[in-house]
Design an enzyme around this catalytic site. Sequence first.
Site, PDB file in Angstrom:
ATOM      1  N   LYS A   1       0.947  -1.027  -0.042  1.00 17.69           N
ATOM      2  CA  LYS A   1      -0.210   0.042   0.095  1.00 17.69           C
ATOM      3  C   LYS A   1       0.947   1.222  -0.081  1.00 17.69           C
ATOM      4  O   LYS A   1       2.075   1.143   0.304  1.00 17.69           O
ATOM      5  CB  LYS A   1      -0.879  -0.074   1.257  1.00 17.69           C
ATOM      6  CG  LYS A   1      -2.162   0.913   1.154  1.00 17.69           C
ATOM      7  CD  LYS A   1      -3.154   0.133   0.362  1.00 17.69           C
ATOM      8  CE  LYS A   1      -4.599   0.667   0.713  1.00 17.69           C
ATOM      9  NZ  LYS A   1      -5.482  -0.467   0.193  1.00 17.69           N
TER      10      LYS A   1
HETATM   11  N1  GLU Z   1      -7.264   0.237  -3.159  1.00 22.59           N
HETATM   12  C1  GLU Z   1      -7.934  -1.121  -3.317  1.00 22.59           C
HETATM   13  C2  GLU Z   1      -7.867  -2.018  -2.085  1.00 22.59           C
HETATM   14  O1  GLU Z   1      -7.891  -1.636  -0.955  1.00 22.59           O
HETATM   15  C3  GLU Z   1      -7.543  -1.848  -4.650  1.00 22.59           C
HETATM   16  C4  GLU Z   1      -6.229  -2.482  -4.785  1.00 22.59           C
HETATM   17  C5  GLU Z   1      -5.781  -2.670  -6.213  1.00 22.59           C
HETATM   18  O2  GLU Z   1      -6.666  -2.725  -7.118  1.00 22.59           O
HETATM   19  O3  GLU Z   1      -4.670  -3.186  -6.056  1.00 22.59           O
HETATM   20  O4  GLU Z   1      -8.516  -3.360  -2.188  1.00 22.59           O
END
Ligand code: GLU
Length: 415
Positions: A105
């Site tokens: 993240k």
């Molecule tokens: N931000 C989204 C999540 O928390 C999507 C992450 C992604 O598609 O890599 O799952």
Amino acid sequence: MKEQSALDTALEQLRIAAEKLNLDPGIHEMLKHPKRSLIVSISIKMDNGEISTFTGCRVQHNDARGPFKGGIRYHPNVTLDEVTALAMWMTWKCAVVDIPYGGAKGGVCCNPKKMNLNEIERLTRRYTSLILDVIGPYRDVPAPDVYTYAQTMAWIMDTYSQFKGYSVSECVTGKPISIGGSEGRAEATSLGVVVCAREAAKVRDLKFNGATVAVQGYGNVGWNAAKIAYDMGCKVVAVSDSVGGIYCQKGLNPYDVYEHKSKTGSVVNYKGCKNIKNEELLETKCDILIPAALENQITKANADKIKAKIVVEGANGPTTPEADKILDEKGIMLAPDILANSGGVTASYYEWVQNLTREHWTLEEVNQKLENKMVKAFSDVYNIMRKEESDMRTAALMLGVGRVAEAIKTLGLWP
Ligand code: GLU
């Protein structure tokens, strides 16, 4: 008393899963820590000519099952601890839906509501340049998260491609369709959430058609979840955003509410509805509650007041472990984040596969694959829950953490 942080929650969840799985203590310790955390200072010129410096990071939790994967969020409350928790949840999430990714993240501590589009573009490009060495199609693939959008991903792709000297669409997902984005990606998280709600209703003998729904958050996930639930025949009785909420017993039209929010900046003061506080939204009398905002919303302070029969977590980490217990004792079924909102990263995976193979799938293809994946993941988790006599969160964690631990053991530890 110190408020429970997202990282406290994530570590406690890992502890519960490790205990249930009888996990090797060495692997448990390993999984408590991200493999790599990169902190960067992002200095940009604001439109008034002044220089501002923002702190950002990219946390890569584990890549035993495949390249790191996860979104980037822009928010004034971003901290390294929070992003670390979110990265850990991505690792479990990708394992629960069984897609070949690890978890990561990124975050930048900023207030995008107080910045204009040019400043956000410069912030995005500068941040991308600072994390360039650790991202890439086979290394770590970013995506949208809170207050980042398809356009943000386009800037990341362009910056990355300019450095490489050729176009690299597969370095990021959640892109606009014109540059290699996937059909269905924008609504995928919400479609997955609503499919999970439908599956939960089935096992709870609750009639989905006509079920009453309350949604916290009216960003990409919340608004699309309200819309899809409405289109599938549910009655959306309450929604909210960071300003406040609205309630209407006879049901509201999410499309009209969206238009109202676009014009006025918030869902509040929508005609025919009663304005309510954000806390009241969570305590609304309804069949299905969808928290789709931020972490730490359902805590031991309010869990007892939740009246929904089913909670489906569109957000990451909205419920604390203490609240989990209370909801479980009340007989409320909770579809946890790492299962319920995995539709987003699953569609991201489909986008990446399409980019790598230079293909473009139809919306029907993407949605059918996505729905099958969600139904399968739901039933996998549900079966573990029955077998272990646990709650759905513990079952999902056991599945996710178990698969990651298996991969680590199989790979062995270099050197
Ligand atoms: N931000 C989204 C999540 O928390 C999507 C992450 C992604 O598609 O890599 O799952």
